[in-house]
Design a protein around this motif. Structure first.
Motif, PDB file in Angstrom:
ATOM      1  N   LYS A  27       0.827  -1.286   0.369  1.00  0.00           N
ATOM      2  CA  LYS A  27      -0.051  -0.033  -0.092  1.00  0.00           C
ATOM      3  C   LYS A  27       1.335   1.622   0.038  1.00  0.00           C
ATOM      4  CE  LYS A  27      -3.833  -2.368  -0.170  1.00  0.00           C
ATOM      5  NZ  LYS A  27      -4.960  -2.156  -0.948  1.00  0.00           N
ATOM      6  N   PRO A  28       0.484   1.687  -0.838  1.00  0.00           N
ATOM      7  CA  PRO A  28       1.695   3.519  -1.046  1.00  0.00           C
ATOM      8  C   PRO A  28       1.921   4.143   0.583  1.00  0.00           C
ATOM      9  CG  PRO A  28      -0.238   3.337  -2.847  1.00  0.00           C
ATOM     10  CD  PRO A  28      -0.949   2.308  -1.709  1.00  0.00           C
ATOM     11  N   GLU A  29       0.914   3.956   1.442  1.00  0.00           N
ATOM     12  CA  GLU A  29       0.611   4.852   3.037  1.00  0.00           C
ATOM     13  C   GLU A  29       1.778   4.652   3.610  1.00  0.00           C
ATOM     14  OE1 GLU A  29      -3.565   5.342   1.486  1.00  0.00           O
ATOM     15  OE2 GLU A  29      -2.225   3.515   1.442  1.00  0.00           O
ATOM     16  N   LEU A  30       2.215   2.074   3.114  1.00  0.00           N
ATOM     17  CA  LEU A  30       2.536   2.292   3.944  1.00  0.00           C
ATOM     18  C   LEU A  30       3.930   1.912   3.334  1.00  0.00           C
ATOM     19  CD1 LEU A  30       0.228  -0.588   5.364  1.00  0.00           C
ATOM     20  CD2 LEU A  30       1.355   0.757   6.762  1.00  0.00           C
ATOM     21  N   LEU A  31       4.317   2.206   2.501  1.00  0.00           N
ATOM     22  CA  LEU A  31       5.983   2.439   1.690  1.00  0.00           C
ATOM     23  C   LEU A  31       6.667   2.867   2.656  1.00  0.00           C
ATOM     24  CD1 LEU A  31       5.030   2.216  -1.663  1.00  0.00           C
ATOM     25  CD2 LEU A  31       5.552   0.279  -0.842  1.00  0.00           C
ATOM     26  N   PRO A  32       6.925   4.000   2.867  1.00  0.00           N
ATOM     27  CA  PRO A  32       7.403   5.033   3.827  1.00  0.00           C
ATOM     28  C   PRO A  32       7.837   4.244   5.128  1.00  0.00           C
ATOM     29  CG  PRO A  32       5.655   6.308   2.714  1.00  0.00           C
ATOM     30  CD  PRO A  32       5.307   4.626   2.782  1.00  0.00           C
ATOM     31  N   ALA A  33       7.184   3.333   5.364  1.00  0.00           N
ATOM     32  CA  ALA A  33       6.932   3.398   6.920  1.00  0.00           C
ATOM     33  C   ALA A  33       7.608   1.755   7.312  1.00  0.00           C
ATOM     34  CB  ALA A  33       5.645   2.726   7.577  1.00  0.00           C
ATOM     35  N   HIS A  34       7.531   1.955   8.829  1.00  0.00           N
ATOM     36  CA  HIS A  34       8.227   0.786   9.252  1.00  0.00           C
ATOM     37  C   HIS A  34       7.369  -0.694  10.165  1.00  0.00           C
ATOM     38  CE1 HIS A  34      12.293   2.338   8.986  1.00  0.00           C
ATOM     39  NE2 HIS A  34      11.481   3.487   9.958  1.00  0.00           N
ATOM     40  N   VAL A  35       7.124  -1.648   9.115  1.00  0.00           N
ATOM     41  CA  VAL A  35       6.388  -2.936   9.169  1.00  0.00           C
ATOM     42  C   VAL A  35       6.910  -4.182   9.672  1.00  0.00           C
ATOM     43  CG1 VAL A  35       4.283  -3.809   8.300  1.00  0.00           C
ATOM     44  CG2 VAL A  35       4.816  -1.745   7.612  1.00  0.00           C
ATOM     45  N   GLY A  36       6.104  -4.476  11.071  1.00  0.00           N
ATOM     46  CA  GLY A  36       6.605  -5.898  10.981  1.00  0.00           C
ATOM     47  C   GLY A  36       4.678  -6.659  11.002  1.00  0.00           C
ATOM     48  N   LEU A  88      -0.784  -3.714  16.630  1.00  0.00           N
ATOM     49  CA  LEU A  88      -3.280  -4.603  17.101  1.00  0.00           C
ATOM     50  C   LEU A  88      -1.839  -5.968  16.849  1.00  0.00           C
ATOM     51  CD1 LEU A  88      -5.845  -4.637  17.362  1.00  0.00           C
ATOM     52  CD2 LEU A  88      -5.538  -5.633  15.042  1.00  0.00           C
ATOM     53  N   SER A  89      -1.825  -6.421  18.731  1.00  0.00           N
ATOM     54  CA  SER A  89      -1.623  -7.822  18.712  1.00  0.00           C
ATOM     55  C   SER A  89      -2.883  -8.640  19.615  1.00  0.00           C
ATOM     56  CB  SER A  89      -0.254  -7.477  19.759  1.00  0.00           C
ATOM     57  OG  SER A  89       0.602  -7.139  18.646  1.00  0.00           O
ATOM     58  N   GLY A  90      -3.338 -10.013  19.122  1.00  0.00           N
ATOM     59  CA  GLY A  90      -3.892 -10.233  20.334  1.00  0.00           C
ATOM     60  C   GLY A  90      -4.650 -11.800  19.661  1.00  0.00           C
ATOM     61  N   PHE A  91      -5.539 -12.323  19.380  1.00  0.00           N
ATOM     62  CA  PHE A  91      -6.421 -13.927  19.332  1.00  0.00           C
ATOM     63  C   PHE A  91      -6.967 -13.550  18.050  1.00  0.00           C
ATOM     64  CE2 PHE A  91      -5.042 -13.518  23.446  1.00  0.00           C
ATOM     65  CZ  PHE A  91      -3.999 -15.153  23.942  1.00  0.00           C
ATOM     66  N   ILE A  92      -6.487 -14.556  17.247  1.00  0.00           N
ATOM     67  CA  ILE A  92      -7.821 -14.503  16.067  1.00  0.00           C
ATOM     68  C   ILE A  92      -8.670 -16.206  15.941  1.00  0.00           C
ATOM     69  CG2 ILE A  92      -7.826 -12.771  14.989  1.00  0.00           C
ATOM     70  CD1 ILE A  92      -6.582 -14.300  12.976  1.00  0.00           C
ATOM     71  N   GLY A 100     -11.646 -22.742  12.554  1.00  0.00           N
ATOM     72  CA  GLY A 100     -11.821 -23.304  14.148  1.00  0.00           C
ATOM     73  C   GLY A 100     -10.111 -23.104  14.651  1.00  0.00           C
ATOM     74  N   LYS A 101      -8.994 -22.803  13.572  1.00  0.00           N
ATOM     75  CA  LYS A 101      -7.537 -22.709  14.049  1.00  0.00           C
ATOM     76  C   LYS A 101      -7.761 -21.008  15.406  1.00  0.00           C
ATOM     77  CE  LYS A 101      -5.839 -24.607   9.940  1.00  0.00           C
ATOM     78  NZ  LYS A 101      -5.230 -24.553   9.156  1.00  0.00           N
ATOM     79  N   GLU A 102      -7.039 -21.763  16.372  1.00  0.00           N
ATOM     80  CA  GLU A 102      -6.734 -21.022  17.198  1.00  0.00           C
ATOM     81  C   GLU A 102      -5.823 -19.926  17.093  1.00  0.00           C
ATOM     82  OE1 GLU A 102      -7.552 -22.083  21.219  1.00  0.00           O
ATOM     83  OE2 GLU A 102      -9.791 -22.168  20.906  1.00  0.00           O
ATOM     84  N   LEU A 103      -4.870 -18.820  16.708  1.00  0.00           N
ATOM     85  CA  LEU A 103      -3.818 -17.507  15.659  1.00  0.00           C
ATOM     86  C   LEU A 103      -3.808 -16.876  17.110  1.00  0.00           C
ATOM     87  CD1 LEU A 103      -4.576 -18.332  11.858  1.00  0.00           C
ATOM     88  CD2 LEU A 103      -3.639 -20.522  13.771  1.00  0.00           C
ATOM     89  N   ILE A 104      -2.264 -16.903  17.146  1.00  0.00           N
ATOM     90  CA  ILE A 104      -1.829 -15.533  17.355  1.00  0.00           C
ATOM     91  C   ILE A 104      -0.727 -14.501  16.175  1.00  0.00           C
ATOM     92  CG2 ILE A 104      -0.707 -14.675  19.737  1.00  0.00           C
ATOM     93  CD1 ILE A 104      -0.882 -17.400  20.939  1.00  0.00           C
ATOM     94  N   PHE A 105      -1.491 -13.021  17.139  1.00  0.00           N
ATOM     95  CA  PHE A 105      -0.796 -11.917  15.840  1.00  0.00           C
ATOM     96  C   PHE A 105      -0.142 -11.247  16.632  1.00  0.00           C
ATOM     97  CE2 PHE A 105      -5.322 -10.763  15.865  1.00  0.00           C
ATOM     98  CZ  PHE A 105      -4.855  -8.779  16.120  1.00  0.00           C
ATOM     99  N   SER A 106       0.525 -10.479  15.578  1.00  0.00           N
ATOM    100  CA  SER A 106       0.822  -9.326  16.168  1.00  0.00           C
ATOM    101  C   SER A 106       1.913  -8.347  14.657  1.00  0.00           C
ATOM    102  CB  SER A 106       2.241  -9.267  16.915  1.00  0.00           C
ATOM    103  OG  SER A 106       3.249  -7.736  17.896  1.00  0.00           O
ATOM    104  N   ILE A 107       0.499  -7.453  14.518  1.00  0.00           N
ATOM    105  CA  ILE A 107       1.037  -6.299  13.528  1.00  0.00           C
ATOM    106  C   ILE A 107       1.502  -4.690  13.934  1.00  0.00           C
ATOM    107  CG2 ILE A 107       0.647  -5.089  11.447  1.00  0.00           C
ATOM    108  CD1 ILE A 107      -1.508  -7.941  11.229  1.00  0.00           C
ATOM    109  N   MET A 108       3.073  -4.184  13.419  1.00  0.00           N
ATOM    110  CA  MET A 108       2.927  -2.857  13.665  1.00  0.00           C
ATOM    111  C   MET A 108       3.621  -2.476  13.243  1.00  0.00           C
ATOM    112  SD  MET A 108       5.214  -4.371  17.495  1.00  0.00           S
ATOM    113  CE  MET A 108       4.276  -3.411  18.553  1.00  0.00           C
TER     114      MET A 108
END
Length: 444
Positions: A43-52, A401-405, A410-418
């Protein structure tokens, strides 16, 4: 010969299943990688940003996807996940309002940082009822406290913002002054601050605001273009409790209290007086992203675990005990995430959330964390209630945003997006993250 053929068939079938699962895992990872690239990274808005980005399956103990997840980010209010885990592990099922030494003629009492005391969010005030019933016998003793009013790295000009009240060993009314409007009259709670309000501007047309002096409890009515509908402003917490906090309590009790620096008893056996269920506080902290509750919660953990309300010492202790073993050593400096000195990796959050899931009942986690379209997730993840349980984090230029989905399969996954150092609207970033996570939920 038949037995050998049967055994060989079983081995071949088992081997085929492993290969098939391995292929499915590779295909799934490839699919998630493509989704992350098209929905977020390109995404153009995220190209200059730091993403994890990090996505983890606790059932298999394997990561499904990682993108710069070993790099450090400013986590903003995702820091509250660390504080929440520490509280769930160390505070028990109820908050300690204060510790006391009961006696027929005198009660020595020391406060322990409970932010619910006379806070409008909590209707039941058992601690206040106890104080009111026993006020003539009470001597307030200096608390075990070693923390500053503001956290390390907080923005200095947030001093009058309702989201950053000062920390203290004896919070009262959330360390906030509540200004209301009744006709042309301004109401003040606690009423002890009524004399601290100076009116320099006419209030007849209703267009005014209230400012506070940076260094003292001096509140001023000033002209504004907006109609005044109330204001909530932190008050300055004096270092010595008998300078402000005890007088505020005395004013509310309408009783005089004694104050002492210590008790004349060697190794006294302090009893604990409990106020609120721990989870009632943690739920508000996580749903509203309440900075004050988070800071006081960390101090209360310190009081319980190391016998001192000291944020730096309890953080150091937690990192060497309950939270030992994180993939990357974090720089953790406060309980709320107001500080830009905090530095943590997405994989660190995966680790903490996985520990939480292993150690705590799932129903407890679901109650404390916001789900779709609730709390700070309001307006997001509609239709995904009970499919996502997560904590937001927002500072200028930073979204997390970090947490559980729970996926549709029915898969329980853990995620973190920064996301750090973006220059677009935070809402835009949140929408991209929402699109990515709902895609993962729908297709896995």
């Amino acid at each position: 010969m038949q037995k050998f053929f049967y055994f060989a068939s079983v081995l071949f079938f088992a081997s085929s299943c492993k290969v098939q699962k391995s292929v499915q895992t590779i295909q799934q990872a490839s699919s998630i990688e493509q989704q992350a690239k098209s929905i977020i990274l390109d995404k153009p808005e995220l190209l200059p940003a730091h993403v994890g980005i990090s996505l983890f399956n606790p059932a298999s103990g394997k990561y499904l996807y990682n993108y710069q997840s070993e790099k450090y980010f400013i986590p903003a209010s995702n820091t509250k996940i660390f504080t929440c885990y520490a509280a769930m592990k160390n505070l028990g099922d109820s908050i300690v309002a204060f510790e006391y030494l009961p006696d027929d003629e005198n009660i020595a009492l020391r406060f322990t940082g409970d932010p619910s005391f006379l806070h409008p969010d909590f209707e039941d005030q058992l601690a206040f009822d106890f104080l009111k019933a026993n006020a003539p016998k009470i001597t307030v003793v200096a608390p075990r406290y070693n923390a500053t009013a503001f956290g390390n790295g907080w923005a200095w000009n947030d001093y009058d913002a309702d989201y950053s009240p000062e920390r203290s060993p004896m919070p009262i009314y959330g360390n906030l002054v509540y200004f209301g409007k009744k006709g042309n009259r301004i109401t003040v709670t606690p009423k002890a601050f009524k004399d601290s309000l100076v009116i320099f501007s006419s209030t007849e047309d209703g267009r005014y605001a209230i400012d506070r002096d940076k260094d003292q409890n001096s509140f001023t009515v000033v002209k504004s273009n907006r109609v005044f509908n109330g204001a909530v402003i932190p008050f300055v917490v004096k270092k010595e409790m008998d300078q402000l906090m005890i007088p505020l309590l005395e004013d509310t009790l309408n009783r005089v209290l004694n104050y002492a620096n210590a008790v004349a008893i060697d190794q006294p056996n302090w009893k604990k007086f409990y106020s609120q269920p721990t989870d009632s506080l943690l739920k508000i902290m996580m749903h509203r992203s309440d900075n004050f509750f988070a800071e006081q919660t960390l101090l209360m953990v310190g009081n319980e675990k190391i016998g001192m309300m000291d944020d730096s010492k309890i953080i150091d202790t937690l990192l060497k005990s309950d939270m030992l073993g994180m993939p990357h050593k974090p720089r953790w400096v406060d309980g709320s995430g107001l500080s830009r000195y905090n530095m943590m990796t997405p994989q660190d959050f995966i680790w903490v959330l996985n520990k939480m899931k292993q150690e705590q009942p799932w129903e407890r986690i679901k109650t404390i964390f916001p789900t779709g379209n609730t709390g700070t997730l309001g307006g997001l993840y509609k239709g995904y209630e009970n499919k996502i349980f997560a904590k937001t984090g927002t500072l200028t230029g930073h979204v997390a945003l970090s947490g559980f989905i729970i996926t549709n399969q029915g898969k329980e996954l853990i995620f973190s997006i920064m996301v750090n150092a973006h220059q677009s609207a935070a809402g835009t970033i949140r929408k991209y993250v929402e699109q990515f996570l709902t895609t993962v939920i729908n297709e896995n």
